[in-house]
Write a protein that holds these residues in place. Structure first.
Motif, PDB file in Angstrom:
ATOM      1  N   LEU A  16     -34.546  12.767  20.439  1.00  0.00           N
ATOM      2  CA  LEU A  16     -34.499  13.576  19.229  1.00  0.00           C
ATOM      3  C   LEU A  16     -35.582  14.642  19.331  1.00  0.00           C
ATOM      4  O   LEU A  16     -36.751  14.329  19.533  1.00  0.00           O
ATOM      5  N   GLY A  17     -35.180  15.894  19.213  1.00  0.00           N
ATOM      6  CA  GLY A  17     -36.153  16.980  19.250  1.00  0.00           C
ATOM      7  C   GLY A  17     -36.469  17.396  17.833  1.00  0.00           C
ATOM      8  O   GLY A  17     -35.597  17.866  17.116  1.00  0.00           O
ATOM      9  N   SER A  18     -37.729  17.187  17.428  1.00  0.00           N
ATOM     10  CA  SER A  18     -38.052  17.507  16.037  1.00  0.00           C
ATOM     11  C   SER A  18     -39.143  18.574  15.981  1.00  0.00           C
ATOM     12  O   SER A  18     -39.973  18.688  16.886  1.00  0.00           O
ATOM     13  N   ARG A  19     -39.103  19.355  14.906  1.00  0.00           N
ATOM     14  CA  ARG A  19     -40.120  20.372  14.696  1.00  0.00           C
ATOM     15  C   ARG A  19     -40.457  20.369  13.216  1.00  0.00           C
ATOM     16  O   ARG A  19     -39.560  20.466  12.391  1.00  0.00           O
ATOM     17  N   ALA A  20     -41.711  20.216  12.902  1.00  0.00           N
ATOM     18  CA  ALA A  20     -42.194  20.270  11.529  1.00  0.00           C
ATOM     19  C   ALA A  20     -41.357  19.402  10.582  1.00  0.00           C
ATOM     20  O   ALA A  20     -40.830  19.869   9.587  1.00  0.00           O
ATOM     21  N   GLY A  21     -41.198  18.138  10.941  1.00  0.00           N
ATOM     22  CA  GLY A  21     -40.527  17.202  10.051  1.00  0.00           C
ATOM     23  C   GLY A  21     -39.035  17.388   9.949  1.00  0.00           C
ATOM     24  O   GLY A  21     -38.403  16.883   9.037  1.00  0.00           O
ATOM     25  N   GLU A  22     -38.467  18.130  10.893  1.00  0.00           N
ATOM     26  CA  GLU A  22     -37.025  18.323  10.868  1.00  0.00           C
ATOM     27  C   GLU A  22     -36.453  18.016  12.246  1.00  0.00           C
ATOM     28  O   GLU A  22     -36.986  18.490  13.255  1.00  0.00           O
ATOM     29  N   VAL A  23     -35.398  17.208  12.273  1.00  0.00           N
ATOM     30  CA  VAL A  23     -34.751  16.918  13.550  1.00  0.00           C
ATOM     31  C   VAL A  23     -33.843  18.098  13.885  1.00  0.00           C
ATOM     32  O   VAL A  23     -32.920  18.422  13.142  1.00  0.00           O
ATOM     33  N   MET A  24     -34.138  18.768  14.989  1.00  0.00           N
ATOM     34  CA  MET A  24     -33.401  19.987  15.337  1.00  0.00           C
ATOM     35  C   MET A  24     -32.220  19.702  16.234  1.00  0.00           C
ATOM     36  O   MET A  24     -31.227  20.394  16.219  1.00  0.00           O
ATOM     37  N   ARG A  25     -32.360  18.722  17.111  1.00  0.00           N
ATOM     38  CA  ARG A  25     -31.273  18.470  18.043  1.00  0.00           C
ATOM     39  C   ARG A  25     -31.386  17.056  18.586  1.00  0.00           C
ATOM     40  O   ARG A  25     -32.411  16.394  18.414  1.00  0.00           O
ATOM     41  N   SER A  26     -30.334  16.644  19.243  1.00  0.00           N
ATOM     42  CA  SER A  26     -30.350  15.355  19.899  1.00  0.00           C
ATOM     43  C   SER A  26     -29.683  15.535  21.252  1.00  0.00           C
ATOM     44  O   SER A  26     -28.573  16.056  21.335  1.00  0.00           O
ATOM     45  N   VAL A  27     -30.409  15.200  22.306  1.00  0.00           N
ATOM     46  CA  VAL A  27     -29.871  15.382  23.658  1.00  0.00           C
ATOM     47  C   VAL A  27     -30.064  14.112  24.460  1.00  0.00           C
ATOM     48  O   VAL A  27     -30.814  13.225  24.072  1.00  0.00           O
ATOM     49  N   ALA A  28     -29.395  14.066  25.606  1.00  0.00           N
ATOM     50  CA  ALA A  28     -29.615  12.937  26.521  1.00  0.00           C
ATOM     51  C   ALA A  28     -30.099  13.460  27.863  1.00  0.00           C
ATOM     52  O   ALA A  28     -29.953  12.813  28.872  1.00  0.00           O
ATOM     53  N   ARG A  29     -30.639  14.654  27.864  1.00  0.00           N
ATOM     54  CA  ARG A  29     -31.052  15.292  29.123  1.00  0.00           C
ATOM     55  C   ARG A  29     -32.032  14.395  29.859  1.00  0.00           C
ATOM     56  O   ARG A  29     -33.007  13.938  29.278  1.00  0.00           O
TER      57      ARG A  29
ATOM     58  N   GLU B 225     -36.516   8.073  11.186  1.00  0.00           N
ATOM     59  CA  GLU B 225     -37.788   8.031  10.468  1.00  0.00           C
ATOM     60  C   GLU B 225     -38.459   6.665  10.556  1.00  0.00           C
ATOM     61  O   GLU B 225     -39.477   6.446   9.911  1.00  0.00           O
ATOM     62  N   VAL B 226     -37.859   5.756  11.295  1.00  0.00           N
ATOM     63  CA  VAL B 226     -38.418   4.401  11.339  1.00  0.00           C
ATOM     64  C   VAL B 226     -38.584   3.924  12.774  1.00  0.00           C
ATOM     65  O   VAL B 226     -38.002   4.470  13.708  1.00  0.00           O
ATOM     66  N   ASP B 227     -39.402   2.883  12.918  1.00  0.00           N
ATOM     67  CA  ASP B 227     -39.481   2.151  14.179  1.00  0.00           C
ATOM     68  C   ASP B 227     -38.637   0.905  14.030  1.00  0.00           C
ATOM     69  O   ASP B 227     -38.523   0.365  12.936  1.00  0.00           O
TER      70      ASP B 227
ATOM     71  N   LEU C   2     -27.950  -5.481  24.573  1.00  0.00           N
ATOM     72  CA  LEU C   2     -29.248  -4.918  24.938  1.00  0.00           C
ATOM     73  C   LEU C   2     -30.008  -4.568  23.667  1.00  0.00           C
ATOM     74  O   LEU C   2     -29.468  -3.923  22.773  1.00  0.00           O
ATOM     75  N   VAL C   3     -31.270  -5.022  23.610  1.00  0.00           N
ATOM     76  CA  VAL C   3     -32.113  -4.678  22.467  1.00  0.00           C
ATOM     77  C   VAL C   3     -32.817  -3.382  22.825  1.00  0.00           C
ATOM     78  O   VAL C   3     -33.579  -3.321  23.792  1.00  0.00           O
ATOM     79  N   GLN C   4     -32.549  -2.325  22.082  1.00  0.00           N
ATOM     80  CA  GLN C   4     -33.138  -1.036  22.421  1.00  0.00           C
ATOM     81  C   GLN C   4     -33.949  -0.506  21.255  1.00  0.00           C
ATOM     82  O   GLN C   4     -33.604  -0.702  20.101  1.00  0.00           O
ATOM     83  N   ARG C   5     -35.015   0.195  21.590  1.00  0.00           N
ATOM     84  CA  ARG C   5     -35.944   0.666  20.584  1.00  0.00           C
ATOM     85  C   ARG C   5     -35.419   1.879  19.823  1.00  0.00           C
ATOM     86  O   ARG C   5     -34.772   2.759  20.375  1.00  0.00           O
ATOM     87  N   VAL C   6     -35.724   1.875  18.541  1.00  0.00           N
ATOM     88  CA  VAL C   6     -35.538   3.046  17.697  1.00  0.00           C
ATOM     89  C   VAL C   6     -36.942   3.516  17.386  1.00  0.00           C
ATOM     90  O   VAL C   6     -37.789   2.697  17.025  1.00  0.00           O
ATOM     91  N   ARG C   7     -37.221   4.784  17.608  1.00  0.00           N
ATOM     92  CA  ARG C   7     -38.600   5.241  17.402  1.00  0.00           C
ATOM     93  C   ARG C   7     -38.661   6.318  16.343  1.00  0.00           C
ATOM     94  O   ARG C   7     -37.739   7.130  16.202  1.00  0.00           O
ATOM     95  N   GLN C   8     -39.769   6.318  15.653  1.00  0.00           N
ATOM     96  CA  GLN C   8     -39.933   7.288  14.574  1.00  0.00           C
ATOM     97  C   GLN C   8     -40.123   8.685  15.160  1.00  0.00           C
ATOM     98  O   GLN C   8     -41.012   8.921  15.961  1.00  0.00           O
ATOM     99  N   SER C   9     -39.242   9.586  14.737  1.00  0.00           N
ATOM    100  CA  SER C   9     -39.329  10.955  15.220  1.00  0.00           C
ATOM    101  C   SER C   9     -40.005  11.850  14.180  1.00  0.00           C
ATOM    102  O   SER C   9     -40.795  12.717  14.518  1.00  0.00           O
ATOM    103  N   ILE C  10     -39.666  11.650  12.926  1.00  0.00           N
ATOM    104  CA  ILE C  10     -40.285  12.434  11.853  1.00  0.00           C
ATOM    105  C   ILE C  10     -40.748  11.483  10.759  1.00  0.00           C
ATOM    106  O   ILE C  10     -40.298  10.335  10.705  1.00  0.00           O
ATOM    107  N   ALA C  11     -41.631  11.949   9.914  1.00  0.00           N
ATOM    108  CA  ALA C  11     -42.074  11.127   8.783  1.00  0.00           C
ATOM    109  C   ALA C  11     -40.890  10.949   7.842  1.00  0.00           C
ATOM    110  O   ALA C  11     -40.037  11.828   7.743  1.00  0.00           O
ATOM    111  N   PRO C  12     -40.824   9.814   7.113  1.00  0.00           N
ATOM    112  CA  PRO C  12     -39.706   9.626   6.178  1.00  0.00           C
ATOM    113  C   PRO C  12     -39.592  10.812   5.226  1.00  0.00           C
ATOM    114  O   PRO C  12     -40.606  11.296   4.715  1.00  0.00           O
ATOM    115  N   VAL C  13     -38.380  11.303   5.031  1.00  0.00           N
ATOM    116  CA  VAL C  13     -38.206  12.480   4.178  1.00  0.00           C
ATOM    117  C   VAL C  13     -38.374  12.083   2.717  1.00  0.00           C
ATOM    118  O   VAL C  13     -38.093  10.952   2.324  1.00  0.00           O
ATOM    119  N   HIS C  14     -38.825  13.035   1.930  1.00  0.00           N
ATOM    120  CA  HIS C  14     -39.076  12.821   0.511  1.00  0.00           C
ATOM    121  C   HIS C  14     -39.904  11.550   0.323  1.00  0.00           C
ATOM    122  O   HIS C  14     -40.894  11.353   0.988  1.00  0.00           O
TER     123      HIS C  14
END
Lengths: 763, 184
Positions: free
Chosen positions: A236-249, A593-595, A604-616
């Motif tokens: 997840l590519g985020s900028r200033a608390g906003e997720v801008m894109r999602s890639v698998a590059r 917004e969460v871990d 497979l147990v895979q991690r979810v990682r916080q990309s931006i702070a929770p909105v609002h």
């Protein structure tokens, strides 16, 4: 590939390698960097960019290392003045028509061509002719195209063909005038966007992210996709608390999916920062009133008092707790703990589309990972439609057939698109998947099942023969069509048909990203299912605590029943059909917004990682549950950290024993949960149920002869995907706009008659 | 012979299940039985059906007014069990296959080395003047199309051009006028 070892000398160093290995792979494996554009592992060879040239002794000319297989005693040079001169010449050709507009190119900063030119430096252009010109345009609502930047590596066309089996994008024209495009100039495919991902330059562009951000501004966070049960790893590519894109590059993330994503994974992220996200907790002070914003403390207080009232009045069993297959294991665990330890109710469930409990209880062989699917010898797909519902599984099946020579057996009542890859297609009558399972597991019933299935006995015998002739792994996949008894019967298959050289693996095809997780936690094994809970709302159940929302199939048009509840607590991202009846609504944080962790259909147990702070004011689901518990007087002792929740979960849930976050750190080495596998179990009761069920089946109606349109599931605007404006265009049949130079979003108005009304309610 | 029947998406299964309504050619071409027999004869020559694409393209082009119209493309994709984009890819590669309508007489002037040296430029220029169209264009009455093509393999008799399937060699301006005048 044989395992015979041979010796290869690269730049004076001697290496041992397997016979038949590709030279470019061997060079790269040993850190001799060989550049390439058109070579892409596991795709057909192209050898058109010619930048991977190497000198092999006793060969008259420089060779493209991507097409050479290693032979014993081969002496290779990958770096010399001669090679660099040749490579520079090749790149000069590649740049002959390239506009060098890196400052305005979306790919600038992560472009392979740009990197190569920068690495070498001092590249001189001697062509003085005018460059080809073609305007930037759209190929579909999702895919933008700037033909001038193309270096004709044709990765996109090969990916479209080999991964997706769609052949939607091809190279037209000839020589220097070749362009990547499609018939009619408008792409009518599943819009996976993998062509964008593998493009080494900025020729194919993500039209939804076009001119929005530069790659170096984005903070990349490796996470797990939240849309289907395949659990692709995304960045997840985020900028200033906003997720801008999602890639698998793969420079950012190296997971089970490689660079593969589907339309939902790649373009489905705008819901995260959508305007309509719930901002604060909401309270409905009296039935029929409005939801009014409140503080967290007020909402917790209100919910806790009312919950206590109901429990005191009607008893703890009158409280129902509903988890969700869309939220993290941590969140579901917190709910389970809430139900079992705090409230003490046996009525807990999850809003999964169908239950796999009988299958997991009788599991007789390990779950197949996506790697196993790619290497399988035989794949049996009973029901389901992976290319629409689990696109990564669909891609792995296609590659296993195409590149690995696997045999694919499809048992389906609909001629799904994957049929093109099938060795055997049993076109059965609608809703008779159970009869196939019975015929396969009980030979005495095989003959009588044929009529129910509506197929010839020879066809079935051919399937049986294919399975019996398998040497290697045989993977059994099944969708939601199987009844509980059939799921159990299917687990008897390995004991019957496995042999010395034949191993069975299972690959269930649940719908949601954490469907397997809710089964592992036991949330699906409560006394009442989600559907039953809705049915008895107001009668047996008087209060409900729901994470996410009910699916339409749970509500069955009876959503008014929810109004009969004395208390309905909901934690959600958006206002949905379920929150309409809620007394308290907590704003939950989305997966970005969460871990936490998701368990995919490989186990497979895979991690979810916080990309931006929770909105609002939103909070992670497990925090909300813990907060409510605390107000009710019980400290869950989660210490405000997801890793503590997971530690406790791993101690209590046997299949997760011993797992900790540090072990799940590396997405390239995912960890499979340890499901309990019992090889022989008495299934005679279930077999009897299945026999009775099948004997009562009446093949009614005609066979379905039409192949469903591409995207009939993928493009369905759900609660989350409907926040992507382009999805509505696709759902409306992807009409070609008047001009392809302007985004179709500005040209086509979708009136409500075009829109499909059946939205899937989801977290 | 140019009859057509409406195209339903079901006609595209199982060979071509991908295209959705809206973006497909709206009909599929049909041909007389003897034409279909001729096509089958070509298909029988190859171990793989799709290999017969080019001979079939020539037949479709011949039967359908000199170019591959959308119903013709749809027919080829369905007949050979390939995707529409595959047909498009091949059709755009070869200068002998037209993807746009062409005139009754398609004049293809060779512009490769030998012809160029011996005055292909003047030949093209004369055609342009006389017909009032540029290379790539078609006259308004639909009689002539003009295009410049790469080597036609007749360098010994340069300059030369091709009209339909006929070669006209050792050209001079006068000879060219004679040829154009003699066309029915």
């Amino acid at each position: 590939m044989s395992t015979e070892l041979i010796k290869v000398t690269i730049n004076g160093n001697e290496y041992q390698t397997e016979k038949g290995a590709r030279l470019i792979d061997v060079c790269r494996e040993h850190d001799h960097n060989v550049p390439s554009f058109c070579y892409y592992s596991d795709l057909a060879l192209q050898a058109s960019c010619r930048t991977c040239l190497v000198r092999i002794e006793k060969m008259p000319k420089l060779q493209t290392s991507c097409t050479v297989t290693c032979t014993d005693g081969m002496i290779v040079t990958t770096e010399s003045d001669e090679i660099e001169k040749a490579r520079r010449g090749m790149v000069e050709f590649l740049l002959a028509n390239h506009p060098l507009d890196c400052p305005v190119c979306d790919r600038g900063g992560e472009c392979e061509l740009q990197e190569m030119v920068f690495d070498w430096g001092g590249l001189e252009e001697r062509f003085s002719e005018r460059k080809n010109y073609a305007p930037e345009k759209f190929l579909s609502p999702m895919i933008g195209n700037d033909p001038q930047r193309c270096i004709l590596c044709k990765r996109c066309t090969r990916v479209c063909d080999e991964w997706m089996g769609e052949d939607a994008i091809e190279a037209g024209g000839r020589g220097a005038h070749t362009v990547i495009g499609t018939y009619g100039g408008w792409l009518n495919c599943s819009q996976c966007g993998n062509c964008i991902e593998v493009c080494p330059t900025g020729t194919l562009l993500d039209a939804t992210y076009r001119h929005q951000a530069r790659p170096w501004e984005l903070e990349q966070t490796v996470s797990t996709c939240t849309f289907c049960s395949d659990g692709c790893q995304v960045s997840l590519g985020s900028r200033a608390g906003e997720v801008m894109r999602s890639v698998a590059r793969d420079r950012y993330v190296d997971g089970i999916n490689g660079e593969f994503l589907c339309i939902k994974g790649r373009f489905g992220h705008p819901f995260i920062n959508d305007e309509q996200r719930l901002r604060t907790p909401l309270i409905r002070y009296r039935k029929g009133g409005k939801l009014i914003p409140a503080t967290w403390d007020q909402a917790f207080e209100f919910a806790a008092n009312r919950l206590k009232e109901v429990a005191d009045k009607h008893g703890a069993e009158s409280v129902g707790i509903v988890g969700s297959p869309r939220i993290t294991n941590e969140a579901n665990y917190a709910l389970l703990k809430f139900a079992k330890e705090l409230v003490g109710t046996p009525n807990y469930g999850a809003t999964d589309a169908f239950s796999l409990v009988p299958f997991f209880e009788n599991l007789s062989a390990p779950l197949a990972t996506h790697k196993d699917i790619r290497r399988a010898q035989t794949i049996i797909l009973i029901g389901g439609e992976p290319e629409e519902l689990q696109p990564l599984t669909g891609k792995q099946i296609r590659q296993a057939v195409r590149n690995g020579g696997a045999k694919l057996i499809i048992v389906n009542s609909t001629p799904i698109r994957l049929n093109q890859a099938a060795s055997q297609f049993l076109h059965i009558n609608p809703n008779t998947e159970d009869a196939f399972v019975l015929a396969l597991t009980d030979e005495s019933q095989a003959a009588s099942s044929m009529k129910t299935l509506g197929i010839e006995a020879e066809q079935f015998d051919a399937v049986r023969k294919l399975i019996n002739d398998t040497e290697g792994t045989c993977i059994v996949m099944f969708g939601g069509e199987l009844s509980h008894a059939a799921q159990v019967a299917l687990t008897g298959l390995p004991a019957m048909m496995a042999g010395e050289s034949r191993k069975f693996l299972f690959h269930p095809l649940p719908i949601y990203n954490n469907s397997v997780g809710v089964h592992d936690l036991g949330l699906m094994s409560g006394e009442l299912s989600a559907r039953d809970m809705v049915a008895v709302a107001g009668e047996g159940l008087h209060a409900m605590y729901v994470a996410g929302s009910f699916l339409p199939e749970h509500l069955q048009g009876q959503e008014e029943r929810l109004a009969q509840l004395e208390l309905l607590i909901v934690q959600e991202l958006f206002e949905t059909e379920t929150t309409k009846y809620a007394d308290v609504v907590f704003p939950a944080a989305s997966f970005a917004e969460v871990d936490g962790t998701f368990t995919n259909n490989d186990g497979l147990v895979q991690r979810v990682r916080q990309s931006i702070a929770p909105v609002h004011q939103s909070r992670a689901d497990w925090m909300i549950t813990a907060g409510l518990a605390k107000t009710l007087g019980m400290d869950f002792d989660f210490q405000m950290s997801a890793s503590a929740v997971f530690r406790e979960l791993a101690e209590r849930i046997p299949a997760y024993n011993g797992l900790r976050y540090p072990q799940l750190k590396d997405e390239s080495k995912p960890v499979q949960v340890k499901h309990q596998i019992s090889e022989r179990r008495d299934t005679s009761n279930d077999m009897q149920t299945l026999r009775e069920r099948v004997s009562q089946m009446k093949p009614d109606g005609e066979k379905i002869m039409t192949t469903p349109n591409v995207g009939h599931e993928l493009f369905k605007p759900g609660t989350l995907t409907s926040k992507v404006p382009q999805i509505h265009l696709l759902a409306a049949g992807n009409p070609k706009p008047e001009t392809v130079l302007i985004s179709p979003l500005y040209q086509i108005t979708i009136d409500s008659s075009l829109r499909r009304d059946e939205a899937i309610a989801a977290d | 012979m140019n009859s057509e029947q409406p195209l339903h998406s079901t006609q595209f299964t199982p060979n071509n299940p991908l295209p959705q309504e809206g973006l497909m050619p709206d009909s599929i071409a049909t041909f007389e039985p003897e034409i279909i027999r001729e096509m089958d004869m070509h298909i029988a020559k190859f171990p793989v059906k799709r290999s017969a694409l080019i001979p079939l393209m020539f037949i479709v082009q011949r039967e359908r007014g000199g170019y591959l119209d959308p119903p013709g493309v749809a027919f080829l994709a369905d007949k050979l069990g390939i995707r529409i984009t595959d047909v498009w890819e091949v059709a755009t590669f070869y200068s002998m296959i037209n993807t746009e309508p062409v005139g009754k007489y398609h004049i293809q002037v060779c512009r490769t080395l030998s012809c160029k040296i011996l005055g292909a430029g003047a030949i093209t220029e004369h055609c342009t003047k006389r017909l009032g169209i540029k290379p790539g264009g078609t006259t308004e009455d639909g009689r002539f199309s003009l295009s410049e093509v790469e080597c036609l393999g007749s360098c010994g008799t340069a300059p030369m051009l091709q009209i339909g399937f006929d070669y006209h060699e050792n050209l001079t301006i006068e000879k060219l006028d004679g040829i154009l005048d003699s066309l029915p």
